[in-house]
Design a protein around this motif. Structure first.
Motif, PDB file in Angstrom:
ATOM      1  N   THR A 175     -51.241 -15.848 135.712  1.00 60.60           N
ATOM      2  CA  THR A 175     -52.043 -14.637 135.540  1.00 60.60           C
ATOM      3  C   THR A 175     -51.231 -13.426 135.974  1.00 60.60           C
ATOM      4  O   THR A 175     -50.558 -13.457 137.005  1.00 60.60           O
ATOM      5  CB  THR A 175     -53.330 -14.706 136.380  1.00 60.60           C
ATOM      6  OG1 THR A 175     -54.180 -15.746 135.872  1.00 60.60           O
ATOM      7  CG2 THR A 175     -54.097 -13.392 136.343  1.00 60.60           C
ATOM      8  N   PHE A 176     -51.310 -12.361 135.186  1.00 54.00           N
ATOM      9  CA  PHE A 176     -50.700 -11.084 135.551  1.00 54.00           C
ATOM     10  C   PHE A 176     -51.803 -10.112 135.936  1.00 54.00           C
ATOM     11  O   PHE A 176     -52.765  -9.930 135.189  1.00 54.00           O
ATOM     12  CB  PHE A 176     -49.894 -10.514 134.385  1.00 54.00           C
ATOM     13  CG  PHE A 176     -49.091  -9.280 134.730  1.00 54.00           C
ATOM     14  CD1 PHE A 176     -47.770  -9.402 135.117  1.00 54.00           C
ATOM     15  CD2 PHE A 176     -49.658  -8.017 134.664  1.00 54.00           C
ATOM     16  CE1 PHE A 176     -47.021  -8.271 135.441  1.00 54.00           C
ATOM     17  CE2 PHE A 176     -48.929  -6.885 134.980  1.00 54.00           C
ATOM     18  CZ  PHE A 176     -47.600  -7.008 135.373  1.00 54.00           C
ATOM     19  N   ILE A 194     -45.353  -9.166 131.427  1.00 56.32           N
ATOM     20  CA  ILE A 194     -46.364 -10.169 131.059  1.00 56.32           C
ATOM     21  C   ILE A 194     -45.765 -11.200 130.115  1.00 56.32           C
ATOM     22  O   ILE A 194     -45.950 -12.408 130.272  1.00 56.32           O
ATOM     23  CB  ILE A 194     -47.587  -9.474 130.420  1.00 56.32           C
ATOM     24  CG1 ILE A 194     -48.354  -8.681 131.479  1.00 56.32           C
ATOM     25  CG2 ILE A 194     -48.507 -10.505 129.755  1.00 56.32           C
ATOM     26  CD1 ILE A 194     -49.347  -7.695 130.899  1.00 56.32           C
ATOM     27  N   ALA A 195     -45.022 -10.725 129.130  1.00 49.99           N
ATOM     28  CA  ALA A 195     -44.402 -11.637 128.180  1.00 49.99           C
ATOM     29  C   ALA A 195     -43.365 -12.524 128.854  1.00 49.99           C
ATOM     30  O   ALA A 195     -43.304 -13.735 128.606  1.00 49.99           O
ATOM     31  CB  ALA A 195     -43.759 -10.839 127.044  1.00 49.99           C
ATOM     32  N   HIS A 196     -42.558 -11.945 129.736  1.00 53.38           N
ATOM     33  CA  HIS A 196     -41.473 -12.705 130.358  1.00 53.38           C
ATOM     34  C   HIS A 196     -41.972 -13.728 131.375  1.00 53.38           C
ATOM     35  O   HIS A 196     -41.319 -14.763 131.571  1.00 53.38           O
ATOM     36  CB  HIS A 196     -40.483 -11.752 131.018  1.00 53.38           C
ATOM     37  CG  HIS A 196     -39.726 -10.889 130.066  1.00 53.38           C
ATOM     38  ND1 HIS A 196     -39.266 -11.350 128.853  1.00 53.38           N
ATOM     39  CD2 HIS A 196     -39.344  -9.579 130.134  1.00 53.38           C
ATOM     40  CE1 HIS A 196     -38.634 -10.373 128.217  1.00 53.38           C
ATOM     41  NE2 HIS A 196     -38.675  -9.297 128.973  1.00 53.38           N
ATOM     42  N   CYS A 197     -43.108 -13.451 132.019  1.00 53.20           N
ATOM     43  CA  CYS A 197     -43.610 -14.425 133.000  1.00 53.20           C
ATOM     44  C   CYS A 197     -44.507 -15.472 132.351  1.00 53.20           C
ATOM     45  O   CYS A 197     -44.913 -16.438 133.002  1.00 53.20           O
ATOM     46  CB  CYS A 197     -44.340 -13.736 134.151  1.00 53.20           C
ATOM     47  SG  CYS A 197     -45.991 -13.094 133.774  1.00 53.20           S
ATOM     48  N   GLY A 198     -44.817 -15.277 131.072  1.00 54.74           N
ATOM     49  CA  GLY A 198     -45.630 -16.256 130.362  1.00 54.74           C
ATOM     50  C   GLY A 198     -47.080 -16.261 130.768  1.00 54.74           C
ATOM     51  O   GLY A 198     -47.759 -17.294 130.649  1.00 54.74           O
ATOM     52  N   VAL A 203     -55.507  -9.678 134.065  1.00 56.26           N
ATOM     53  CA  VAL A 203     -56.685  -9.057 134.658  1.00 56.26           C
ATOM     54  C   VAL A 203     -56.292  -7.671 135.156  1.00 56.26           C
ATOM     55  O   VAL A 203     -55.144  -7.457 135.570  1.00 56.26           O
ATOM     56  CB  VAL A 203     -57.276  -9.901 135.809  1.00 56.26           C
ATOM     57  CG1 VAL A 203     -57.823 -11.212 135.277  1.00 56.26           C
ATOM     58  CG2 VAL A 203     -56.239 -10.171 136.894  1.00 56.26           C
ATOM     59  N   GLU A 204     -57.220  -6.754 135.110  1.00 53.87           N
ATOM     60  CA  GLU A 204     -56.920  -5.378 135.466  1.00 53.87           C
ATOM     61  C   GLU A 204     -57.609  -4.988 136.768  1.00 53.87           C
ATOM     62  O   GLU A 204     -58.708  -5.464 137.074  1.00 53.87           O
ATOM     63  CB  GLU A 204     -57.360  -4.435 134.350  1.00 53.87           C
ATOM     64  CG  GLU A 204     -56.606  -4.678 133.045  1.00 53.87           C
ATOM     65  CD  GLU A 204     -57.008  -3.730 131.945  1.00 53.87           C
ATOM     66  OE1 GLU A 204     -58.138  -3.162 132.024  1.00 53.87           O
ATOM     67  OE2 GLU A 204     -56.224  -3.548 130.992  1.00 53.87           O
ATOM     68  N   ILE A 205     -56.929  -4.127 137.521  1.00 52.25           N
ATOM     69  CA  ILE A 205     -57.481  -3.628 138.774  1.00 52.25           C
ATOM     70  C   ILE A 205     -57.199  -2.135 138.851  1.00 52.25           C
ATOM     71  O   ILE A 205     -56.115  -1.677 138.470  1.00 52.25           O
ATOM     72  CB  ILE A 205     -56.873  -4.394 139.982  1.00 52.25           C
ATOM     73  CG1 ILE A 205     -57.578  -4.018 141.281  1.00 52.25           C
ATOM     74  CG2 ILE A 205     -55.369  -4.177 140.090  1.00 52.25           C
ATOM     75  CD1 ILE A 205     -57.216  -4.931 142.450  1.00 52.25           C
ATOM     76  N   ASP A 206     -58.175  -1.367 139.292  1.00 47.33           N
ATOM     77  CA  ASP A 206     -58.026   0.084 139.382  1.00 47.33           C
ATOM     78  C   ASP A 206     -57.296   0.410 140.682  1.00 47.33           C
ATOM     79  O   ASP A 206     -57.903   0.677 141.708  1.00 47.33           O
ATOM     80  CB  ASP A 206     -59.406   0.753 139.349  1.00 47.33           C
ATOM     81  CG  ASP A 206     -59.304   2.264 139.181  1.00 47.33           C
ATOM     82  OD1 ASP A 206     -58.209   2.750 138.827  1.00 47.33           O
ATOM     83  OD2 ASP A 206     -60.309   2.956 139.426  1.00 47.33           O
TER      84      ASP A 206
END
Length: 233
Positions: A175-176, A194-198, A203-206
């Motif tokens: 998860t990123f 994100i692509a490189h870590c697979g 998920v997003e955080i403010d």
């Protein structure tokens, strides 16, 4: 340091550049699951030359703390440049690792240094700056150089070393955590990481670049959800 994963899954929290394990205190206080915050070499009870710490040595520190303090399975959580050592630690810990979490995590393809991802075409300048920092601060710990200088040293030193993904199962969940107010990582750079870590999940955080400081309660809630889903059936 707090950990007891005998009856569940433990979050292993690895700080980013210029920080120590203490950066996770508020997040740990808000977590429902057990956790372990690791000090990387060059700080705390691991005195070392902060300018020359290798990714392997940093991963060894994570593995040593897990083996000493955690029973059962783990979720490895790396913030920013700490993400560069998650694959090496995961390969060493094997089946105990249930999930990798990259919090604004820096990543690169196997065998490539992450600095070439976030500072493309500037390797000569990076190497020159790192050489200057080593000449001025060689032999010192984070406590000796201070957080601001330590930030530059950790970032350039660890990110200049190739990432090694060997031994990490392709099916291992990842998860990123995308920080929406991150002044360091624009959206395009986050997408590359994100692509490189697979990462199969984003998920997003403010938060700014360091949600352990900016939004610890929200970060703990995100991690608790991952931990709850990561237990063995």
């Amino acid at each position: 340091m707090s950990a007891n994963g005998a009856n569940g899954v433990t979050a292993v929290l690895v700080h980013g550049a210029g920080h120590t394990a203490a950066v996770w205190r508020e997040t740990q206080a808000a977590l429902r699951h057990p956790s372990l915050a690791v000090d990387l070499p060059g700080r705390g009870d691991r005195p070392a030359d902060i300018t020359t710490v290798t990714v392997t040595e940093a991963a060894d520190a994570v593995v040593a703390d897990v083996e000493a303090h955690v029973e059962g399975d783990v979720v490895l959580v790396g913030h920013s440049v700490a993400a560069t050592l998650l694959p090496a630690a995961a390969a060493r810990l094997g089946a105990r690792v249930r999930h990798l979490v990259f919090v604004a995590g820096i990543a690169a393809p196997d065998g490539e240094p992450p600095v070439d991802v976030f500072l493309p075409g500037r390797r000569e300048q990076v190497d020159a700056r790192l050489a200057e920092l080593r000449a001025e601060h060689g032999g010192q710990t984070l406590e000796a150089v201070g957080a601001k200088v330590g930030l530059a040293i950790d970032s350039l030193n660890l990110a200049s070393q190739p990432m090694a993904w060997a031994g990490v199962p392709p099916a291992l969940p990842r998860t990123f955590v995308r920080c929406l107010q991150d002044p360091i990582q624009p959206r395009e750079l986050q997408d590359a990481f994100i692509a490189h870590c697979g990462a199969g999940t984003v998920v997003e955080i403010d938060s700014g670049h360091t949600p352990a400081l900016d939004a610890p309660t929200e970060l703990a809630a995100l991690l608790d959800d991952i931990l709850a889903a990561s237990g063995r059936p």
